[in-house]
Design a protein around this motif. Structure first.
Motif, PDB file in Angstrom:
ATOM      1  N   HIS A 168       3.117   9.985  -7.010  1.00 37.51           N
ATOM      2  CA  HIS A 168       3.468   8.866  -6.129  1.00 37.51           C
ATOM      3  C   HIS A 168       2.375   8.620  -5.091  1.00 37.51           C
ATOM      4  O   HIS A 168       2.592   7.922  -4.107  1.00 37.51           O
ATOM      5  CB  HIS A 168       4.799   9.153  -5.422  1.00 37.51           C
ATOM      6  CG  HIS A 168       5.936   9.382  -6.373  1.00 37.51           C
ATOM      7  ND1 HIS A 168       6.490   8.377  -7.128  1.00 37.51           N
ATOM      8  CD2 HIS A 168       6.605  10.515  -6.710  1.00 37.51           C
ATOM      9  CE1 HIS A 168       7.465   8.869  -7.872  1.00 37.51           C
ATOM     10  NE2 HIS A 168       7.548  10.164  -7.648  1.00 37.51           N
ATOM     11  N   LYS A 169       1.194   9.189  -5.333  1.00 35.83           N
ATOM     12  CA  LYS A 169       0.116   9.069  -4.358  1.00 35.83           C
ATOM     13  C   LYS A 169      -0.759   7.839  -4.592  1.00 35.83           C
ATOM     14  O   LYS A 169      -1.510   7.442  -3.713  1.00 35.83           O
ATOM     15  CB  LYS A 169      -0.759  10.333  -4.390  1.00 35.83           C
ATOM     16  CG  LYS A 169      -0.006  11.599  -3.967  1.00 35.83           C
ATOM     17  CD  LYS A 169      -0.894  12.822  -4.095  1.00 35.83           C
ATOM     18  CE  LYS A 169      -0.110  14.098  -3.731  1.00 35.83           C
ATOM     19  NZ  LYS A 169      -0.928  15.312  -3.911  1.00 35.83           N
ATOM     20  N   THR A 170      -0.682   7.263  -5.805  1.00 36.35           N
ATOM     21  CA  THR A 170      -1.537   6.119  -6.115  1.00 36.35           C
ATOM     22  C   THR A 170      -1.096   4.905  -5.299  1.00 36.35           C
ATOM     23  O   THR A 170       0.039   4.455  -5.419  1.00 36.35           O
ATOM     24  CB  THR A 170      -1.463   5.772  -7.619  1.00 36.35           C
ATOM     25  OG1 THR A 170      -1.728   6.956  -8.368  1.00 36.35           O
ATOM     26  CG2 THR A 170      -2.480   4.714  -7.981  1.00 36.35           C
ATOM     27  N   PRO A 171      -1.982   4.379  -4.439  1.00 39.39           N
ATOM     28  CA  PRO A 171      -1.591   3.209  -3.630  1.00 39.39           C
ATOM     29  C   PRO A 171      -1.461   1.969  -4.501  1.00 39.39           C
ATOM     30  O   PRO A 171      -2.190   1.785  -5.478  1.00 39.39           O
ATOM     31  CB  PRO A 171      -2.752   3.070  -2.639  1.00 39.39           C
ATOM     32  CG  PRO A 171      -3.925   3.685  -3.343  1.00 39.39           C
ATOM     33  CD  PRO A 171      -3.362   4.782  -4.204  1.00 39.39           C
ATOM     34  N   SER A 172      -0.537   1.109  -4.169  1.00 40.03           N
ATOM     35  CA  SER A 172      -0.365  -0.129  -4.918  1.00 40.03           C
ATOM     36  C   SER A 172      -0.061  -1.267  -3.957  1.00 40.03           C
ATOM     37  O   SER A 172       0.391  -1.042  -2.828  1.00 40.03           O
ATOM     38  CB  SER A 172       0.779   0.012  -5.933  1.00 40.03           C
ATOM     39  OG  SER A 172       1.987   0.314  -5.266  1.00 40.03           O
ATOM     40  N   GLU A 173      -0.335  -2.485  -4.410  1.00 38.83           N
ATOM     41  CA  GLU A 173      -0.098  -3.665  -3.588  1.00 38.83           C
ATOM     42  C   GLU A 173       1.253  -4.278  -3.923  1.00 38.83           C
ATOM     43  O   GLU A 173       1.705  -4.227  -5.066  1.00 38.83           O
ATOM     44  CB  GLU A 173      -1.188  -4.715  -3.841  1.00 38.83           C
ATOM     45  CG  GLU A 173      -2.543  -4.333  -3.313  1.00 38.83           C
ATOM     46  CD  GLU A 173      -3.551  -5.442  -3.518  1.00 38.83           C
ATOM     47  OE1 GLU A 173      -4.149  -5.894  -2.531  1.00 38.83           O
ATOM     48  OE2 GLU A 173      -3.729  -5.866  -4.673  1.00 38.83           O
ATOM     49  N   THR A 174       1.866  -4.895  -2.945  1.00 41.77           N
ATOM     50  CA  THR A 174       3.127  -5.587  -3.194  1.00 41.77           C
ATOM     51  C   THR A 174       2.835  -6.980  -3.737  1.00 41.77           C
ATOM     52  O   THR A 174       1.727  -7.510  -3.579  1.00 41.77           O
ATOM     53  CB  THR A 174       3.951  -5.731  -1.903  1.00 41.77           C
ATOM     54  OG1 THR A 174       3.198  -6.533  -0.977  1.00 41.77           O
ATOM     55  CG2 THR A 174       4.245  -4.375  -1.285  1.00 41.77           C
ATOM     56  N   THR A 175       3.831  -7.560  -4.372  1.00 39.68           N
ATOM     57  CA  THR A 175       3.699  -8.916  -4.912  1.00 39.68           C
ATOM     58  C   THR A 175       3.331  -9.910  -3.810  1.00 39.68           C
ATOM     59  O   THR A 175       2.477 -10.769  -3.999  1.00 39.68           O
ATOM     60  CB  THR A 175       5.027  -9.333  -5.580  1.00 39.68           C
ATOM     61  OG1 THR A 175       5.265  -8.463  -6.686  1.00 39.68           O
ATOM     62  CG2 THR A 175       4.977 -10.760  -6.088  1.00 39.68           C
ATOM     63  N   SER A 176       3.959  -9.769  -2.651  1.00 42.12           N
ATOM     64  CA  SER A 176       3.716 -10.729  -1.567  1.00 42.12           C
ATOM     65  C   SER A 176       2.276 -10.687  -1.069  1.00 42.12           C
ATOM     66  O   SER A 176       1.703 -11.720  -0.706  1.00 42.12           O
ATOM     67  CB  SER A 176       4.682 -10.473  -0.404  1.00 42.12           C
ATOM     68  OG  SER A 176       4.550  -9.152   0.077  1.00 42.12           O
ATOM     69  N   VAL A 177       1.667  -9.493  -1.069  1.00 46.18           N
ATOM     70  CA  VAL A 177       0.271  -9.364  -0.630  1.00 46.18           C
ATOM     71  C   VAL A 177      -0.664 -10.053  -1.631  1.00 46.18           C
ATOM     72  O   VAL A 177      -1.584 -10.784  -1.254  1.00 46.18           O
ATOM     73  CB  VAL A 177      -0.120  -7.872  -0.471  1.00 46.18           C
ATOM     74  CG1 VAL A 177      -1.620  -7.714  -0.288  1.00 46.18           C
ATOM     75  CG2 VAL A 177       0.617  -7.267   0.712  1.00 46.18           C
ATOM     76  N   ILE A 178      -0.420  -9.835  -2.925  1.00 46.98           N
ATOM     77  CA  ILE A 178      -1.247 -10.472  -3.955  1.00 46.98           C
ATOM     78  C   ILE A 178      -1.077 -11.987  -3.887  1.00 46.98           C
ATOM     79  O   ILE A 178      -2.044 -12.751  -4.021  1.00 46.98           O
ATOM     80  CB  ILE A 178      -0.869  -9.955  -5.361  1.00 46.98           C
ATOM     81  CG1 ILE A 178      -1.081  -8.439  -5.451  1.00 46.98           C
ATOM     82  CG2 ILE A 178      -1.685 -10.659  -6.444  1.00 46.98           C
ATOM     83  CD1 ILE A 178      -0.538  -7.804  -6.708  1.00 46.98           C
ATOM     84  N   ARG A 179       0.148 -12.419  -3.655  1.00 50.30           N
ATOM     85  CA  ARG A 179       0.436 -13.851  -3.607  1.00 50.30           C
ATOM     86  C   ARG A 179      -0.350 -14.560  -2.498  1.00 50.30           C
ATOM     87  O   ARG A 179      -0.771 -15.702  -2.665  1.00 50.30           O
ATOM     88  CB  ARG A 179       1.932 -14.065  -3.402  1.00 50.30           C
ATOM     89  CG  ARG A 179       2.334 -15.528  -3.407  1.00 50.30           C
ATOM     90  CD  ARG A 179       3.832 -15.675  -3.271  1.00 50.30           C
ATOM     91  NE  ARG A 179       4.234 -17.060  -3.399  1.00 50.30           N
ATOM     92  CZ  ARG A 179       5.466 -17.455  -3.656  1.00 50.30           C
ATOM     93  NH1 ARG A 179       6.413 -16.542  -3.832  1.00 50.30           N
ATOM     94  NH2 ARG A 179       5.764 -18.716  -3.753  1.00 50.30           N
TER      95      ARG A 179
END
Length: 253
Positions: A168-179
């Motif tokens: 669970h350490k891999t950072p990921s972006e939320t849909t709203s940030v990409i949008r």
């Protein structure tokens, strides 16, 4: 659909109008929400493009201004997939019947997924795949060249290693940030040319997708070595323009 730009009033009306022609498809609670259609791979040609008497819109029109997702692409009947070629090119579909003819809009974002081979394990670290090269070629040949030529980007998605899957350490972006980035890029396109990059005409591509000398040379080599079609050439330029817009760069490099 969550990362696509917000729908304009005109786009929302277009989608609602098409959906209202299909019994029970339009829901006022989904106003200005981009459609997402995902027909099963057993769907018929009529279900996909529309038909009947009187003619009604199919999945490609109900996905108007939204996403048409075809999972297990290679499992669809080849004749059914071939009918996608015209609407992908023109953004509309004409249905002819003995009594009447109807034309429906069909401007959608096509996303498709398929396994790399019949068993689905080609390239997997555990080496479970035992498909022969001939079986793999036959499986992939279910999708015609002309249809593949109309799909802008092809990605090979490898299996995620077990350690990474459970971490669970891999950072990921939320849909709203990409949008937010997508909204910014679309805004730049509207300011520059008054339309999205995918709707540029050939003359507009030459005007707005100009390349520097190094990029031009690279593309020239690619066309010769890969025997790219004119459609692929224009597609590459529009896609490069979009990548530059996403990066906030004025000139393609």
């Amino acid at each position: 659909p969550g990362i696509l730009p917000s729908m304009t009033e005109a786009e929302a009306l277009e989608s609602a109008a098409v959906q209202s022609l299909s019994h029970g498809s339009f829901n006022i609670n989904h106003w200005k929400r981009r459609p997402f259609r995902s027909p099963h791979h057993t769907a018929s040609g009529i279900a996909l493009v529309g038909g009947g008497s009187p003619p009604r819109p199919g999945e490609i029109s109900l996905a108007m201004n939204g996403v048409l997702f075809l999972d297990e692409l290679a499992e669809f009947d080849r004749k059914v997939l071939e009918v996608l070629r015209e609407p992908l090119e023109s953004g509309k579909i004409t249905i002819s019947r003995a009594a009447r003819q109807a034309e429906f809009p069909a401007q959608f974002q096509l996303i498709a997924a398929m396994n790399p081979c019949p068993c689905g394990y080609l390239g997997h670290p555990n080496g479970k795949c035992h498909c022969t090269p001939d079986q793999i070629n036959r499986y992939r040949a279910r999708i015609s060249g002309p249809l593949l030529d109309r799909i802008d980007m092809h990605f090979e998605v490898p299996a995620v290693p077990q350690g990474e899957l459970m971490s669970h350490k891999t950072p990921s972006e939320t849909t709203s940030v990409i949008r937010q980035r997508v909204e910014y890029a679309r805004q730049q396109q509207l300011i520059r040319q008054g339309k999205a990059n995918n709707r540029l005409t050939v003359n507009q591509i030459e005007q707005f997708c100009a390349l520097d000398t190094a990029s031009e040379h690279l593309l020239y080599q690619a066309i010769n070595r890969l025997s790219l079609s004119a459609r692929a050439y224009h597609r590459i330029l529009k896609l490069a323009r979009t990548i530059a817009d996403m990066a906030g760069i004025a000139k393609i490099n």
